[in-house]
Write a protein that holds these residues in place. Structure first.
Motif, short mmCIF file in Angstrom:
data_model
loop_
_atom_site.label_atom_id
_atom_site.label_comp_id
_atom_site.label_asym_id
_atom_site.label_seq_id
_atom_site.Cartn_x
_atom_site.Cartn_y
_atom_site.Cartn_z
N LEU A 134 0.82 -1.20 0.00
CA LEU A 134 0.00 0.00 0.00
C LEU A 134 0.86 1.26 0.00
O LEU A 134 0.54 2.25 -0.68
CB LEU A 134 -0.93 -0.01 1.22
CG LEU A 134 -1.88 1.18 1.36
CD1 LEU A 134 -2.77 1.32 0.13
CD2 LEU A 134 -2.73 1.03 2.62
N GLU A 135 1.96 1.24 0.73
CA GLU A 135 2.86 2.40 0.75
C GLU A 135 3.35 2.73 -0.65
O GLU A 135 3.40 3.91 -1.04
CB GLU A 135 4.06 2.11 1.66
CG GLU A 135 3.73 2.14 3.15
CD GLU A 135 4.90 1.65 4.00
OE1 GLU A 135 6.00 1.42 3.43
OE2 GLU A 135 4.71 1.47 5.22
N CYS A 136 3.70 1.70 -1.41
CA CYS A 136 4.18 1.93 -2.79
C CYS A 136 3.07 2.51 -3.66
O CYS A 136 3.33 3.38 -4.50
CB CYS A 136 4.69 0.62 -3.39
SG CYS A 136 6.25 0.03 -2.70
N LEU A 137 1.85 2.05 -3.46
CA LEU A 137 0.72 2.58 -4.23
C LEU A 137 0.45 4.03 -3.87
O LEU A 137 0.11 4.84 -4.74
CB LEU A 137 -0.53 1.74 -3.98
CG LEU A 137 -0.52 0.30 -4.48
CD1 LEU A 137 -1.83 -0.40 -4.13
CD2 LEU A 137 -0.27 0.24 -5.97
N ARG A 138 0.60 4.37 -2.60
CA ARG A 138 0.34 5.74 -2.17
C ARG A 138 1.34 6.72 -2.78
O ARG A 138 1.05 7.88 -3.01
CB ARG A 138 0.41 5.85 -0.65
CG ARG A 138 -0.68 5.09 0.10
CD ARG A 138 -2.04 5.69 -0.12
NE ARG A 138 -3.05 5.11 0.79
CZ ARG A 138 -4.35 5.17 0.56
NH1 ARG A 138 -4.81 5.79 -0.52
NH2 ARG A 138 -5.20 4.64 1.42
N VAL A 139 2.56 6.24 -3.02
CA VAL A 139 3.58 7.11 -3.60
C VAL A 139 3.18 7.53 -5.01
O VAL A 139 3.42 8.67 -5.43
CB VAL A 139 4.95 6.39 -3.61
CG1 VAL A 139 5.97 7.19 -4.40
CG2 VAL A 139 5.44 6.19 -2.18
N GLN A 140 2.56 6.60 -5.76
CA GLN A 140 2.14 6.90 -7.12
C GLN A 140 0.68 6.50 -7.31
O GLN A 140 0.37 5.54 -8.01
CB GLN A 140 3.02 6.18 -8.12
CG GLN A 140 4.47 6.67 -8.14
CD GLN A 140 5.28 5.97 -9.21
OE1 GLN A 140 5.70 4.83 -9.05
NE2 GLN A 140 5.49 6.67 -10.31
N PRO A 141 -0.25 7.23 -6.70
CA PRO A 141 -1.66 6.85 -6.75
C PRO A 141 -2.26 6.91 -8.15
O PRO A 141 -3.29 6.30 -8.42
CB PRO A 141 -2.33 7.85 -5.81
CG PRO A 141 -1.41 9.04 -5.80
CD PRO A 141 -0.03 8.46 -5.93
N SER A 142 -1.63 7.67 -9.05
CA SER A 142 -2.17 7.77 -10.41
C SER A 142 -1.94 6.51 -11.22
O SER A 142 -2.54 6.32 -12.27
CB SER A 142 -1.54 8.97 -11.13
OG SER A 142 -0.13 8.80 -11.22
N GLY A 143 -1.07 5.63 -10.72
CA GLY A 143 -0.90 4.35 -11.40
C GLY A 143 0.54 4.04 -11.78
O GLY A 143 1.34 4.94 -12.03
N LEU A 144 0.84 2.75 -11.82
CA LEU A 144 2.12 2.26 -12.28
C LEU A 144 1.93 0.83 -12.78
O LEU A 144 0.92 0.20 -12.50
CB LEU A 144 3.19 2.33 -11.20
CG LEU A 144 3.09 1.42 -9.96
CD1 LEU A 144 4.38 1.53 -9.17
CD2 LEU A 144 1.94 1.81 -9.05
N THR A 145 2.89 0.34 -13.53
CA THR A 145 2.77 -1.01 -14.07
C THR A 145 3.14 -2.04 -13.00
O THR A 145 3.77 -1.72 -11.99
CB THR A 145 3.70 -1.21 -15.27
OG1 THR A 145 5.07 -1.14 -14.82
CG2 THR A 145 3.46 -0.16 -16.34
N GLU A 146 2.73 -3.27 -13.24
CA GLU A 146 3.11 -4.35 -12.35
C GLU A 146 4.63 -4.45 -12.24
O GLU A 146 5.18 -4.62 -11.15
CB GLU A 146 2.54 -5.68 -12.86
CG GLU A 146 2.98 -6.89 -12.03
CD GLU A 146 2.51 -8.21 -12.63
OE1 GLU A 146 2.69 -9.25 -11.96
OE2 GLU A 146 1.97 -8.22 -13.76
N HIS A 147 5.30 -4.33 -13.37
CA HIS A 147 6.77 -4.42 -13.38
C HIS A 147 7.38 -3.34 -12.50
O HIS A 147 8.30 -3.60 -11.71
CB HIS A 147 7.26 -4.28 -14.82
CG HIS A 147 8.75 -4.33 -14.97
ND1 HIS A 147 9.48 -5.47 -14.72
CD2 HIS A 147 9.65 -3.39 -15.31
CE1 HIS A 147 10.76 -5.23 -14.93
NE2 HIS A 147 10.89 -3.97 -15.28
N ALA A 148 6.86 -2.12 -12.59
CA ALA A 148 7.40 -1.02 -11.79
C ALA A 148 7.12 -1.23 -10.30
O ALA A 148 7.97 -0.94 -9.45
CB ALA A 148 6.79 0.31 -12.25
#
Length: 203
Positions: free
Chosen positions: A21-35
């Protein structure tokens, strides 16, 4: 954190879910699974940090565990009015628009066959290398035709109407972009391959 009543008991602890969740909060607009996997590995988060991503079985286990965490986070965050968008090329957090128990499109979360699949840890336990190699095509066949096509179009960043030539051209572009030899990852390339065959078979 709690998860849906139709999921099996999970060995994934709250600490691991919080790190994702912390990683998602850093980029809430979205990122790829790989990233996202890359962020977890860089942060030393186990078991992602120790995964051998060049090996098909370990790669599948990493992918499955991440999506298991994401679906559990989606169930949890729904109660707070947030929706976790889960797709190999777009993972992020947005406001839920359908009220309690509904996703961003207003559809009940429990109707998502992908959620059922990833919350069922027996799917992970039964996999070996040979099964991983055969998995993707079989999995797509289990989805309904319309949903299968929708998923395939999203993977290839296409929209209907499309013809076979368009599918093949877009496949070649994306396969070159995401090939492991060019810095891509095997899981995304497998999704791209499967999406091509789904769209061609539908014609």
């Amino acid at each position: 954190m709690t998860h849906g009543p139709d999921s099996v008991d999970s060995p994934v602890d709250a600490a691991l879910l919080e790190r994702v969740l912390e990683c998602l909060r850093v980029q809430p607009s979205g990122l790829t699974e790989h990233a996202l996997i890359g962020q977890l590995r860089a942060a030393g988060v186990e078991p992602f940090a120790g995964a051998r991503l060049q090996e098909p079985l370990s790669l599948f286990q990493t992918h499955f565990l991440l999506f298991h965490c994401l679906y559990r986070l989606r169930d949890h965050l729904l109660g707070q009015g947030e929706w976790v968008s889960i797709h190999c090329l777009d993972i992020g957090i947005e406001r839920a628009s359908g009220g309690p128990g509904a996703g961003a499109a207003g559809l009940p979360a429990h109707r998502d066959p992908l959620r059922t699949y990833y919350l069922d840890l027996t799917q992970l336990e039964r996999m070996d290398t040979a099964a991983v190699e055969a998995l993707l095509g079989e999995f797509w066949l289990r989805l309904g035709r319309d949903q299968r096509r929708e998923q395939a179009l999203a993977v290839l960043d296409l929209a209907d109407p499309v013809d076979a030539d368009t599918v093949q051209r877009q496949y070649r572009r994306m396969a070159q972009r995401h090939h492991p030899d060019r810095g891509g990852d095997t899981a995304t390339l497998q999704q791209i391959n499967a999406a091509r065959w789904v769209l061609l078979a539908d014609r």
